[in-house]
Scaffold this active site. Sequence first.
Site, short mmCIF file in Angstrom:
data_model
loop_
_atom_site.label_atom_id
_atom_site.label_comp_id
_atom_site.label_asym_id
_atom_site.label_seq_id
_atom_site.Cartn_x
_atom_site.Cartn_y
_atom_site.Cartn_z
N ASP A 190 -2.28 -21.53 17.48
CA ASP A 190 -1.08 -21.00 16.82
C ASP A 190 -0.06 -22.10 16.53
O ASP A 190 0.63 -22.05 15.52
CB ASP A 190 -0.46 -19.92 17.71
CG ASP A 190 0.72 -19.22 17.05
OD1 ASP A 190 0.56 -18.78 15.91
OD2 ASP A 190 1.80 -19.12 17.69
N LYS A 247 5.37 -19.89 24.81
CA LYS A 247 6.19 -18.68 24.72
C LYS A 247 6.84 -18.44 26.07
O LYS A 247 6.29 -18.80 27.11
CB LYS A 247 5.31 -17.46 24.40
CG LYS A 247 4.49 -17.60 23.12
CD LYS A 247 5.30 -17.24 21.91
CE LYS A 247 4.44 -17.24 20.66
NZ LYS A 247 5.26 -17.29 19.45
N ARG A 283 0.82 -1.21 0.00
CA ARG A 283 0.00 0.00 0.00
C ARG A 283 0.85 1.26 0.00
O ARG A 283 0.42 2.32 -0.39
CB ARG A 283 -0.88 -0.01 1.25
CG ARG A 283 -2.21 0.63 1.07
CD ARG A 283 -3.11 0.40 2.24
NE ARG A 283 -2.41 -0.15 3.40
CZ ARG A 283 -2.97 -0.42 4.57
NH1 ARG A 283 -4.25 -0.20 4.74
NH2 ARG A 283 -2.28 -0.91 5.57
N ASP A 339 -4.09 -0.69 -2.82
CA ASP A 339 -4.79 -1.16 -1.63
C ASP A 339 -5.49 -2.46 -2.04
O ASP A 339 -6.14 -2.50 -3.09
CB ASP A 339 -5.82 -0.09 -1.23
CG ASP A 339 -6.54 -0.45 0.05
OD1 ASP A 339 -6.72 0.45 0.87
OD2 ASP A 339 -6.93 -1.63 0.23
N ASP A 397 2.75 -24.80 6.10
CA ASP A 397 3.07 -25.08 7.49
C ASP A 397 4.59 -25.12 7.50
O ASP A 397 5.20 -26.10 7.08
CB ASP A 397 2.50 -26.43 7.94
CG ASP A 397 2.75 -26.65 9.42
OD1 ASP A 397 3.88 -26.37 9.88
OD2 ASP A 397 1.84 -27.10 10.13
N HIS A 398 5.22 -24.02 7.93
CA HIS A 398 6.65 -23.91 7.65
C HIS A 398 7.47 -24.97 8.38
O HIS A 398 8.60 -25.24 8.01
CB HIS A 398 7.17 -22.50 7.93
CG HIS A 398 7.38 -22.18 9.38
ND1 HIS A 398 6.35 -21.91 10.23
CD2 HIS A 398 8.50 -22.12 10.12
CE1 HIS A 398 6.83 -21.67 11.44
NE2 HIS A 398 8.14 -21.80 11.41
N LYS A 452 14.92 -21.98 23.49
CA LYS A 452 14.36 -22.14 22.15
C LYS A 452 14.75 -23.53 21.69
O LYS A 452 15.94 -23.79 21.45
CB LYS A 452 14.94 -21.08 21.21
CG LYS A 452 14.66 -21.30 19.74
CD LYS A 452 13.37 -20.68 19.30
CE LYS A 452 13.07 -20.97 17.83
NZ LYS A 452 11.70 -20.67 17.46
N HIS A 479 1.57 -27.02 13.50
CA HIS A 479 2.94 -27.57 13.56
C HIS A 479 3.03 -28.87 14.39
O HIS A 479 3.58 -29.86 13.95
CB HIS A 479 3.90 -26.55 14.15
CG HIS A 479 3.84 -25.20 13.51
ND1 HIS A 479 3.69 -25.04 12.15
CD2 HIS A 479 3.93 -23.95 14.02
CE1 HIS A 479 3.69 -23.75 11.87
NE2 HIS A 479 3.83 -23.06 12.98
C1 BG6 Z 1 4.59 -19.60 13.88
C2 BG6 Z 1 3.80 -19.09 15.04
O1 BG6 Z 1 3.80 -20.40 13.06
O2 BG6 Z 1 5.69 -20.36 14.36
C3 BG6 Z 1 4.67 -18.25 15.95
O3 BG6 Z 1 2.71 -18.32 14.57
C4 BG6 Z 1 5.90 -19.02 16.35
O4 BG6 Z 1 3.95 -17.83 17.09
C5 BG6 Z 1 6.60 -19.62 15.14
O5 BG6 Z 1 6.77 -18.11 16.99
C6 BG6 Z 1 7.72 -20.54 15.56
O6 BG6 Z 1 8.45 -20.93 14.43
P1 BG6 Z 1 9.94 -21.42 14.55
O7 BG6 Z 1 10.31 -21.76 13.16
O8 BG6 Z 1 10.73 -20.30 15.14
O9 BG6 Z 1 9.90 -22.60 15.49
#
Ligand code: BG6
Length: 495
Positions: free
Chosen positions: A240, A345, A46, A90, A182-183, A350, A245
Amino acid sequence: DRLDNSLLVIFGGTGDLARRKLYPALFNLFVDGFLPPALGVIAVGRRGFTRDSFRQEILLPSLETFSRRAASMDAYFEPFATRLHYFRTDIYDPEGYTRLEQFLVELEEAGGSRGNRIFYLAVAPEHFGPVIRSLKETGLVPARGWQRVVIEKPFGHDLPSATELNRQLREAFSEEEIYRIDHYLGKEMIQNIMVIRFANTFFEPVWNNKYIDHVQITSAETVGVENRGGYYDRAGALRDMVQNHLLQLVTLVAMEPPASLATEAIRDEKVKVLRSLKPLDAAAVSKNAIRGQYGAGEIDGQMVPPYRQEKEVAPDSTTETFVALKLFIDNFRWAGVPFYLRTGKRLPLKVTEIILQFKSLPDILYFKEYGELRPNLLVIRVQPLEGVYVQLNAKRPGNNNYIVPIRLDFCQNCEVGVNSPEAYERLLYDVMRGDPTLFTRWDEVEAAWKFVDPISAAWAAQGQPQFPNYAAGQWGPPAAQRLLICDARRWWEEN
Ligand code: BG6
Protein backbone atom coordinates in the site's frame (compact mmCIF):
# COMPACT_ATOMS: atom_id res chain seq x y z
CA ASP A 1 2.52 21.37 -23.09
CA ARG A 2 -0.79 23.06 -23.70
CA LEU A 3 -3.94 23.15 -21.70
CA ASP A 4 -6.29 21.78 -24.36
CA ASN A 5 -9.99 21.35 -23.93
CA SER A 6 -11.25 17.83 -23.45
CA LEU A 7 -13.89 15.60 -21.91
CA LEU A 8 -12.92 14.02 -18.62
CA VAL A 9 -14.79 10.78 -17.94
CA ILE A 10 -14.58 9.62 -14.33
CA PHE A 11 -15.41 5.96 -13.73
CA GLY A 12 -16.31 5.66 -10.07
CA GLY A 13 -17.92 9.08 -10.25
CA THR A 14 -19.85 8.71 -7.00
CA GLY A 15 -17.06 6.90 -5.14
CA ASP A 16 -14.87 7.94 -2.29
CA LEU A 17 -11.92 9.15 -4.33
CA ALA A 18 -14.05 11.25 -6.63
CA ARG A 19 -15.87 12.87 -3.73
CA ARG A 20 -12.89 13.42 -1.47
CA LYS A 21 -10.24 14.34 -3.99
CA LEU A 22 -11.27 14.72 -7.63
CA TYR A 23 -14.25 17.09 -7.49
CA PRO A 24 -12.65 19.31 -4.85
CA ALA A 25 -9.42 19.44 -6.89
CA LEU A 26 -11.31 20.28 -10.09
CA PHE A 27 -13.27 22.95 -8.28
CA ASN A 28 -10.12 24.50 -6.79
CA LEU A 29 -8.53 24.56 -10.23
CA PHE A 30 -11.68 26.17 -11.60
CA VAL A 31 -11.70 28.89 -8.94
CA ASP A 32 -8.03 29.58 -9.54
CA GLY A 33 -8.56 29.78 -13.29
CA PHE A 34 -6.66 26.63 -14.26
CA LEU A 35 -9.38 24.66 -16.04
CA PRO A 36 -9.56 24.80 -19.82
CA PRO A 37 -12.63 26.82 -20.80
CA ALA A 38 -14.56 24.01 -22.49
CA LEU A 39 -13.65 21.11 -20.21
CA GLY A 40 -16.60 18.80 -19.64
CA VAL A 41 -16.66 16.30 -16.79
CA ILE A 42 -18.74 13.13 -17.00
CA ALA A 43 -19.23 11.27 -13.73
CA VAL A 44 -20.04 7.64 -14.46
CA GLY A 45 -21.87 5.74 -11.74
CA ARG A 46 -24.32 2.96 -11.18
CA ARG A 47 -26.75 4.81 -9.00
CA GLY A 48 -29.85 6.48 -10.39
CA PHE A 49 -29.04 10.17 -10.07
CA THR A 50 -30.38 12.86 -12.31
CA ARG A 51 -28.05 15.68 -13.18
CA ASP A 52 -29.72 17.70 -10.49
CA SER A 53 -29.74 15.11 -7.71
CA PHE A 54 -26.10 14.33 -8.47
CA ARG A 55 -25.35 17.99 -8.00
CA GLN A 56 -27.20 18.21 -4.70
CA GLU A 57 -26.30 14.87 -3.17
CA ILE A 58 -22.77 14.25 -4.39
CA LEU A 59 -21.14 17.38 -5.75
CA LEU A 60 -22.29 19.97 -3.26
CA PRO A 61 -21.40 18.03 -0.08
CA SER A 62 -18.10 16.94 -1.65
CA LEU A 63 -17.02 20.52 -2.25
CA GLU A 64 -18.38 21.84 1.03
CA THR A 65 -16.51 19.22 3.00
CA PHE A 66 -13.26 18.78 1.11
CA SER A 67 -12.48 21.84 -1.00
CA ARG A 68 -9.93 24.35 0.25
CA ARG A 69 -11.89 26.86 -1.79
CA ALA A 70 -15.21 26.11 -0.12
CA ALA A 71 -15.49 29.79 0.82
CA SER A 72 -15.88 30.57 -2.89
CA MET A 73 -18.91 28.33 -3.34
CA ASP A 74 -21.43 31.15 -3.64
CA ALA A 75 -19.73 32.67 -6.61
CA TYR A 76 -18.34 29.59 -8.32
CA PHE A 77 -20.57 26.60 -7.65
CA GLU A 78 -23.12 27.28 -10.39
CA PRO A 79 -20.70 27.89 -13.25
CA PHE A 80 -18.61 24.90 -12.11
CA ALA A 81 -21.57 22.56 -11.81
CA THR A 82 -22.67 23.27 -15.37
CA ARG A 83 -19.45 21.57 -16.51
CA LEU A 84 -20.48 18.32 -14.83
CA HIS A 85 -22.74 15.61 -16.17
CA TYR A 86 -23.87 12.42 -14.57
CA PHE A 87 -24.00 9.25 -16.67
CA ARG A 88 -25.63 6.17 -15.24
CA THR A 89 -24.42 2.73 -16.19
CA ASP A 90 -22.97 -0.46 -14.84
CA ILE A 91 -19.34 -0.73 -15.91
CA TYR A 92 -19.98 -4.37 -16.86
CA ASP A 93 -22.82 -3.53 -19.23
CA PRO A 94 -21.49 -3.36 -22.83
CA GLU A 95 -24.55 -1.50 -24.00
CA GLY A 96 -23.74 1.19 -21.42
CA TYR A 97 -20.47 1.93 -23.22
CA THR A 98 -22.29 2.31 -26.51
CA ARG A 99 -24.63 4.83 -24.89
CA LEU A 100 -21.66 6.58 -23.29
CA GLU A 101 -20.00 6.88 -26.69
CA GLN A 102 -23.15 8.50 -28.10
CA PHE A 103 -23.30 10.85 -25.14
CA LEU A 104 -19.65 11.89 -25.57
CA VAL A 105 -20.16 12.47 -29.28
CA GLU A 106 -23.16 14.71 -28.53
CA LEU A 107 -21.10 16.71 -26.06
CA GLU A 108 -18.24 16.88 -28.51
CA GLU A 109 -20.49 18.17 -31.24
CA ALA A 110 -22.04 20.75 -28.95
CA GLY A 111 -18.92 21.93 -27.13
CA GLY A 112 -15.32 22.77 -27.80
CA SER A 113 -13.60 19.67 -26.50
CA ARG A 114 -12.19 18.83 -29.95
CA GLY A 115 -12.57 15.11 -29.54
CA ASN A 116 -9.96 14.95 -26.78
CA ARG A 117 -10.78 12.42 -24.09
CA ILE A 118 -9.42 11.64 -20.65
CA PHE A 119 -10.58 8.49 -18.90
CA TYR A 120 -10.04 8.46 -15.15
CA LEU A 121 -10.31 5.05 -13.49
CA ALA A 122 -11.34 5.89 -9.95
CA VAL A 123 -12.68 2.39 -9.38
CA ALA A 124 -11.46 -0.64 -7.46
CA PRO A 125 -8.38 -2.21 -9.05
CA GLU A 126 -10.15 -5.41 -10.13
CA HIS A 127 -12.21 -3.29 -12.56
CA PHE A 128 -9.26 -1.62 -14.31
CA GLY A 129 -8.74 -4.34 -16.90
CA PRO A 130 -12.42 -4.87 -17.80
CA VAL A 131 -13.08 -1.12 -18.18
CA ILE A 132 -10.07 -0.67 -20.44
CA ARG A 133 -11.16 -3.60 -22.59
CA SER A 134 -14.67 -2.19 -22.96
CA LEU A 135 -13.34 1.25 -23.91
CA LYS A 136 -11.47 -0.37 -26.72
CA GLU A 137 -14.16 -2.81 -27.84
CA THR A 138 -16.94 -0.22 -27.93
CA GLY A 139 -14.86 2.35 -29.75
CA LEU A 140 -14.58 4.99 -27.02
CA VAL A 141 -10.91 4.84 -27.88
CA PRO A 142 -9.24 5.77 -30.09
CA ALA A 143 -10.67 9.24 -29.57
CA ARG A 144 -10.99 11.67 -32.45
CA GLY A 145 -8.52 14.02 -30.76
CA TRP A 146 -5.93 12.90 -28.23
CA GLN A 147 -6.69 10.35 -25.49
CA ARG A 148 -5.28 9.78 -22.04
CA VAL A 149 -6.02 7.34 -19.26
CA VAL A 150 -5.45 7.99 -15.57
CA ILE A 151 -5.06 4.95 -13.42
CA GLU A 152 -5.17 4.92 -9.65
CA LYS A 153 -3.09 2.73 -7.45
CA PRO A 154 -2.59 -0.07 -6.68
CA PHE A 155 -0.94 -0.89 -9.98
CA GLY A 156 -1.12 -4.65 -9.56
CA HIS A 157 -0.57 -6.76 -6.50
CA ASP A 158 2.85 -8.08 -7.47
CA LEU A 159 5.01 -8.12 -10.59
CA PRO A 160 2.98 -10.70 -12.58
CA SER A 161 -0.36 -8.98 -11.96
CA ALA A 162 1.12 -5.54 -12.67
CA THR A 163 2.59 -6.86 -15.92
CA GLU A 164 -0.79 -8.26 -16.94
CA LEU A 165 -2.56 -5.00 -16.11
CA ASN A 166 0.00 -3.10 -18.11
CA ARG A 167 -0.50 -5.41 -21.05
CA GLN A 168 -4.23 -4.73 -20.97
CA LEU A 169 -3.64 -1.00 -20.81
CA ARG A 170 -1.22 -1.08 -23.68
CA GLU A 171 -3.82 -2.69 -25.93
CA ALA A 172 -5.79 0.55 -25.81
CA PHE A 173 -3.23 3.23 -24.91
CA SER A 174 0.41 3.94 -25.61
CA GLU A 175 2.84 4.38 -22.72
CA GLU A 176 2.78 8.18 -23.26
CA GLU A 177 -1.01 8.18 -22.86
CA ILE A 178 -0.97 6.33 -19.52
CA TYR A 179 -0.89 8.43 -16.35
CA ARG A 180 -0.21 6.17 -13.34
CA ILE A 181 -1.07 8.08 -10.21
CA ASP A 182 1.20 8.20 -7.23
CA HIS A 183 -0.35 11.10 -5.38
CA TYR A 184 2.79 11.65 -3.28
CA LEU A 185 4.43 13.02 -6.41
CA GLY A 186 1.83 15.79 -6.48
CA LYS A 187 2.68 17.02 -2.99
CA GLU A 188 4.36 20.41 -2.86
CA MET A 189 7.40 19.47 -0.84
CA ILE A 190 8.02 16.37 -2.88
CA GLN A 191 8.17 18.48 -6.00
CA ASN A 192 10.54 20.63 -4.02
CA ILE A 193 13.11 17.87 -3.40
CA MET A 194 14.74 18.26 -6.80
CA VAL A 195 14.85 22.02 -6.43
CA ILE A 196 16.44 21.85 -2.99
CA ARG A 197 19.00 19.38 -4.26
CA PHE A 198 19.88 20.78 -7.63
CA ALA A 199 19.45 24.52 -7.09
CA ASN A 200 21.57 24.89 -3.96
CA THR A 201 25.34 24.84 -3.84
CA PHE A 202 25.11 23.93 -0.15
CA PHE A 203 23.72 20.52 -0.75
CA GLU A 204 24.79 18.92 -3.99
CA PRO A 205 28.52 18.60 -3.09
CA VAL A 206 27.78 16.77 0.17
CA TRP A 207 24.89 14.67 -1.14
CA ASN A 208 26.73 11.34 -1.12
CA ASN A 209 28.27 8.60 0.97
CA LYS A 210 31.26 10.73 1.97
CA TYR A 211 29.12 13.08 4.00
CA ILE A 212 25.76 11.46 4.58
CA ASP A 213 25.56 8.96 7.38
CA HIS A 214 22.09 7.70 6.55
CA VAL A 215 18.64 8.71 5.34
CA GLN A 216 15.35 8.23 7.20
CA ILE A 217 11.97 8.39 5.53
CA THR A 218 8.87 8.25 7.69
CA SER A 219 5.27 8.31 6.55
CA ALA A 220 3.11 7.83 9.60
CA GLU A 221 -0.64 7.94 9.99
CA THR A 222 -2.86 8.00 13.05
CA VAL A 223 -5.87 6.62 11.19
CA GLY A 224 -6.62 2.92 10.99
CA VAL A 225 -7.92 1.34 7.79
CA GLU A 226 -11.18 3.30 7.88
CA ASN A 227 -13.63 1.87 5.34
CA ARG A 228 -10.99 0.14 3.24
CA GLY A 229 -10.49 -3.02 5.26
CA GLY A 230 -11.44 -5.22 2.31
CA TYR A 231 -8.73 -3.79 0.10
CA TYR A 232 -6.16 -3.22 2.82
CA ASP A 233 -6.33 -6.69 4.30
CA ARG A 234 -5.22 -8.10 0.94
CA ALA A 235 -2.58 -5.42 0.41
CA GLY A 236 -0.83 -4.52 3.67
CA ALA A 237 1.54 -1.64 4.31
CA LEU A 238 4.33 -2.97 2.09
CA ARG A 239 2.16 -2.93 -1.04
CA ASP A 240 0.00 0.00 0.00
CA MET A 241 2.76 2.48 0.85
CA VAL A 242 6.29 1.14 0.33
CA GLN A 243 6.05 -0.20 -3.23
CA ASN A 244 4.85 3.17 -4.48
CA HIS A 245 5.05 6.28 -2.27
CA LEU A 246 8.11 5.46 -0.17
CA LEU A 247 10.18 4.08 -3.00
CA GLN A 248 9.28 7.13 -5.08
CA LEU A 249 10.63 9.32 -2.29
CA VAL A 250 13.80 7.24 -2.27
CA THR A 251 14.25 7.82 -6.00
CA LEU A 252 13.91 11.59 -5.66
CA VAL A 253 16.37 11.76 -2.78
CA ALA A 254 18.88 9.45 -4.41
CA MET A 255 18.70 10.13 -8.16
CA GLU A 256 21.53 11.68 -10.15
CA PRO A 257 20.96 15.14 -11.63
CA PRO A 258 18.97 14.57 -14.83
CA ALA A 259 20.35 15.74 -18.16
CA SER A 260 17.40 18.12 -18.44
CA LEU A 261 14.02 18.67 -16.86
CA ALA A 262 12.33 16.77 -19.65
CA THR A 263 9.94 14.09 -18.44
CA GLU A 264 11.89 11.13 -19.71
CA ALA A 265 15.24 12.51 -18.52
CA ILE A 266 13.91 12.67 -14.96
CA ARG A 267 12.23 9.28 -15.13
CA ASP A 268 15.41 7.74 -16.53
CA GLU A 269 17.33 8.83 -13.45
CA LYS A 270 14.60 7.68 -11.08
CA VAL A 271 14.41 4.22 -12.55
CA LYS A 272 18.17 3.81 -12.25
CA VAL A 273 17.84 4.22 -8.49
CA LEU A 274 15.19 1.52 -8.33
CA ARG A 275 17.34 -0.79 -10.39
CA SER A 276 20.27 -0.17 -8.04
CA LEU A 277 18.37 -1.21 -4.92
CA LYS A 278 20.19 -4.07 -3.32
CA PRO A 279 17.77 -7.00 -3.36
CA LEU A 280 16.83 -8.42 0.03
CA ASP A 281 17.22 -12.19 0.28
CA ALA A 282 15.41 -14.18 2.94
CA ALA A 283 18.18 -13.65 5.50
CA ALA A 284 18.24 -9.90 4.85
CA VAL A 285 14.44 -9.77 5.13
CA SER A 286 14.59 -11.36 8.58
CA LYS A 287 17.09 -8.75 9.70
CA ASN A 288 16.13 -5.63 7.79
CA ALA A 289 12.41 -5.83 7.03
CA ILE A 290 10.30 -5.40 10.14
CA ARG A 291 6.55 -5.87 9.99
CA GLY A 292 3.92 -5.05 12.56
CA GLN A 293 0.20 -5.04 13.13
CA TYR A 294 -1.58 -2.83 15.61
CA GLY A 295 -3.53 -4.03 18.57
CA ALA A 296 -5.93 -1.96 20.64
CA GLY A 297 -4.52 1.25 22.02
CA GLU A 298 -4.93 4.93 22.49
CA ILE A 299 -4.79 7.58 19.78
CA ASP A 300 -5.34 11.22 20.73
CA GLY A 301 -6.78 10.18 24.06
CA GLN A 302 -9.30 7.76 22.49
CA MET A 303 -9.21 3.98 22.77
CA VAL A 304 -9.27 2.37 19.32
CA PRO A 305 -9.89 -1.29 18.43
CA PRO A 306 -7.20 -3.65 17.15
CA TYR A 307 -6.70 -4.12 13.41
CA ARG A 308 -8.23 -7.59 13.55
CA GLN A 309 -11.53 -6.08 14.63
CA GLU A 310 -11.71 -3.54 11.83
CA LYS A 311 -14.51 -3.87 9.29
CA GLU A 312 -13.88 -6.45 6.53
CA VAL A 313 -10.62 -7.59 8.14
CA ALA A 314 -10.11 -11.30 8.91
CA PRO A 315 -10.19 -11.94 12.69
CA ASP A 316 -6.90 -13.84 12.42
CA SER A 317 -5.39 -11.55 9.77
CA THR A 318 -1.61 -11.63 9.33
CA THR A 319 -1.59 -8.48 7.20
CA GLU A 320 1.01 -5.93 8.24
CA THR A 321 -0.10 -2.42 9.12
CA PHE A 322 3.46 -1.27 9.76
CA VAL A 323 6.74 -1.74 7.91
CA ALA A 324 10.25 -0.60 8.71
CA LEU A 325 12.95 -1.35 6.17
CA LYS A 326 16.65 -0.84 5.90
CA LEU A 327 17.81 -0.75 2.31
CA PHE A 328 20.92 0.06 0.34
CA ILE A 329 21.44 1.58 -3.07
CA ASP A 330 24.35 -0.12 -4.73
CA ASN A 331 25.85 2.68 -6.77
CA PHE A 332 28.85 4.96 -6.44
CA ARG A 333 27.01 7.80 -4.76
CA TRP A 334 25.25 5.76 -2.11
CA ALA A 335 27.23 2.57 -1.46
CA GLY A 336 27.23 1.90 2.28
CA VAL A 337 24.60 4.51 3.21
CA PRO A 338 21.53 2.91 4.79
CA PHE A 339 18.10 4.22 3.90
CA TYR A 340 15.65 3.51 6.72
CA LEU A 341 12.00 3.61 5.74
CA ARG A 342 8.99 3.26 7.96
CA THR A 343 5.28 3.63 7.51
CA GLY A 344 2.23 2.51 9.37
CA LYS A 345 -1.33 2.99 10.49
CA ARG A 346 -2.29 3.96 14.03
CA LEU A 347 1.04 5.57 14.82
CA PRO A 348 1.28 8.49 17.25
CA LEU A 349 1.41 11.24 14.60
CA LYS A 350 0.35 12.05 11.09
CA VAL A 351 3.66 13.01 9.59
CA THR A 352 5.69 12.49 6.44
CA GLU A 353 9.28 13.60 6.45
CA ILE A 354 12.65 12.86 4.99
CA ILE A 355 15.73 13.26 7.15
CA LEU A 356 19.31 13.21 5.96
CA GLN A 357 21.74 12.76 8.78
CA PHE A 358 25.26 13.92 8.02
CA LYS A 359 28.35 12.23 9.32
CA SER A 360 29.75 13.64 12.52
CA LEU A 361 33.03 15.48 12.64
CA PRO A 362 35.88 13.86 14.55
CA ASP A 363 35.15 14.05 18.22
CA ILE A 364 38.52 15.45 19.34
CA LEU A 365 37.81 18.97 20.43
CA TYR A 366 36.48 19.95 23.79
CA PHE A 367 32.87 20.19 22.72
CA LYS A 368 31.54 17.13 24.41
CA GLU A 369 32.25 18.53 27.84
CA TYR A 370 29.82 21.28 27.03
CA GLY A 371 26.80 19.41 25.91
CA GLU A 372 25.81 16.68 23.53
CA LEU A 373 26.96 17.32 20.02
CA ARG A 374 24.05 16.54 17.72
CA PRO A 375 24.58 15.46 14.14
CA ASN A 376 23.71 17.84 11.35
CA LEU A 377 20.34 17.05 9.89
CA LEU A 378 18.55 18.20 6.81
CA VAL A 379 14.85 17.66 7.32
CA ILE A 380 12.36 17.89 4.49
CA ARG A 381 8.87 18.13 5.93
CA VAL A 382 6.26 16.90 3.53
CA GLN A 383 3.16 17.01 5.74
CA PRO A 384 1.31 18.25 7.70
CA LEU A 385 3.90 21.01 8.01
CA GLU A 386 5.56 21.82 4.71
CA GLY A 387 9.08 23.08 4.85
CA VAL A 388 12.69 22.32 5.27
CA TYR A 389 15.18 22.90 8.04
CA VAL A 390 18.79 22.30 8.83
CA GLN A 391 19.96 21.39 12.29
CA LEU A 392 23.32 22.83 13.28
CA ASN A 393 25.35 23.08 16.47
CA ALA A 394 26.00 26.51 17.91
CA LYS A 395 27.13 28.16 21.08
CA ARG A 396 24.52 29.04 23.61
CA PRO A 397 24.65 32.76 24.31
CA GLY A 398 26.31 33.70 27.61
CA ASN A 399 29.59 33.37 29.46
CA ASN A 400 30.01 29.69 28.85
CA ASN A 401 30.76 27.31 26.06
CA TYR A 402 27.63 25.25 25.99
CA ILE A 403 26.72 23.84 22.64
CA VAL A 404 23.11 23.60 21.63
CA PRO A 405 21.37 22.41 18.48
CA ILE A 406 19.75 25.21 16.51
CA ARG A 407 17.59 25.19 13.40
CA LEU A 408 17.58 27.18 10.24
CA ASP A 409 13.96 26.66 9.56
CA PHE A 410 11.76 27.48 6.61
CA CYS A 411 8.15 26.58 7.18
CA GLN A 412 6.12 27.12 4.06
CA ASN A 413 2.64 26.63 5.41
CA CYS A 414 3.21 28.21 8.82
CA GLU A 415 2.77 31.61 7.27
CA VAL A 416 -0.73 32.95 7.32
CA GLY A 417 -2.25 32.86 3.90
CA VAL A 418 -0.16 30.06 2.46
CA ASN A 419 -2.57 27.45 1.29
CA SER A 420 -0.76 24.95 -0.88
CA PRO A 421 -2.65 23.30 -3.69
CA GLU A 422 -3.42 19.71 -3.00
CA ALA A 423 -1.64 16.89 -4.76
CA TYR A 424 -4.63 16.04 -6.96
CA GLU A 425 -4.89 19.59 -8.24
CA ARG A 426 -1.41 19.48 -9.62
CA LEU A 427 -1.87 15.97 -10.98
CA LEU A 428 -5.18 16.67 -12.73
CA TYR A 429 -3.78 19.86 -14.15
CA ASP A 430 -0.79 17.95 -15.52
CA VAL A 431 -3.03 15.32 -17.12
CA MET A 432 -5.04 18.03 -18.85
CA ARG A 433 -1.95 19.72 -20.21
CA GLY A 434 -0.26 16.45 -21.08
CA ASP A 435 2.72 16.50 -18.72
CA PRO A 436 3.37 13.02 -17.31
CA THR A 437 6.50 13.93 -15.31
CA LEU A 438 4.79 13.45 -11.94
CA PHE A 439 3.40 10.05 -12.89
CA THR A 440 5.17 6.72 -12.72
CA ARG A 441 6.48 5.14 -15.87
CA TRP A 442 6.00 1.41 -16.36
CA ASP A 443 9.63 0.49 -15.79
CA GLU A 444 9.56 2.27 -12.41
CA VAL A 445 6.52 0.26 -11.36
CA GLU A 446 8.19 -2.89 -12.58
CA ALA A 447 11.47 -2.24 -10.74
CA ALA A 448 9.61 -1.38 -7.54
CA TRP A 449 7.72 -4.68 -7.62
CA LYS A 450 10.94 -6.54 -8.31
CA PHE A 451 12.31 -5.13 -5.07
CA VAL A 452 9.15 -5.65 -3.03
CA ASP A 453 8.02 -9.11 -4.17
CA PRO A 454 10.91 -11.02 -2.52
CA ILE A 455 10.07 -9.32 0.79
CA SER A 456 6.44 -10.49 0.61
CA ALA A 457 7.63 -13.95 -0.39
CA ALA A 458 10.11 -14.17 2.49
CA TRP A 459 7.45 -13.06 4.95
CA ALA A 460 5.03 -15.65 3.63
CA ALA A 461 7.71 -18.32 4.03
CA GLN A 462 8.42 -17.25 7.60
CA GLY A 463 4.95 -18.40 8.59
CA GLN A 464 2.66 -16.90 11.20
CA PRO A 465 3.92 -13.61 12.61
CA GLN A 466 3.24 -12.81 16.27
CA PHE A 467 0.53 -10.25 15.65
CA PRO A 468 -0.55 -7.86 17.00
CA ASN A 469 2.86 -6.62 18.02
CA TYR A 470 2.36 -2.93 18.67
CA ALA A 471 -0.37 -1.06 20.45
CA ALA A 472 -2.17 1.64 18.50
CA GLY A 473 -0.42 4.89 19.34
CA GLN A 474 3.11 3.45 19.41
CA TRP A 475 5.82 3.81 16.79
CA GLY A 476 5.44 0.22 15.56
CA PRO A 477 6.92 -2.87 17.20
CA PRO A 478 10.11 -2.71 19.30
CA ALA A 479 12.04 -4.36 16.46
CA ALA A 480 11.59 -1.15 14.45
CA GLN A 481 13.53 0.78 17.09
CA ARG A 482 16.15 -1.96 17.31
CA LEU A 483 16.73 -1.78 13.56
CA LEU A 484 18.47 1.56 14.14
CA ILE A 485 19.74 1.02 17.67
CA CYS A 486 21.76 -1.98 16.45
CA ASP A 487 23.47 0.43 14.03
CA ALA A 488 24.04 2.95 16.87
CA ARG A 489 21.41 5.24 15.34
CA ARG A 490 17.91 6.37 16.24
CA TRP A 491 14.72 7.52 14.58
CA TRP A 492 14.38 11.27 14.88
CA GLU A 493 10.88 11.31 16.18
CA GLU A 494 9.89 14.48 17.89
CA ASN A 495 10.39 16.95 15.14
C1 BG6 B 1 -2.77 5.93 0.00
C2 BG6 B 1 -2.89 4.66 0.78
O1 BG6 B 1 -2.09 5.71 -1.20
O2 BG6 B 1 -2.07 6.90 0.76
C3 BG6 B 1 -3.60 4.91 2.09
O3 BG6 B 1 -3.60 3.70 0.03
C4 BG6 B 1 -2.93 6.03 2.84
O4 BG6 B 1 -3.64 3.74 2.87
C5 BG6 B 1 -2.72 7.25 1.96
O5 BG6 B 1 -3.76 6.37 3.93
C6 BG6 B 1 -1.88 8.29 2.66
O6 BG6 B 1 -1.87 9.46 1.90
P1 BG6 B 1 -1.55 10.85 2.56
O7 BG6 B 1 -1.60 11.80 1.42
O8 BG6 B 1 -2.60 11.10 3.59
O9 BG6 B 1 -0.20 10.71 3.19
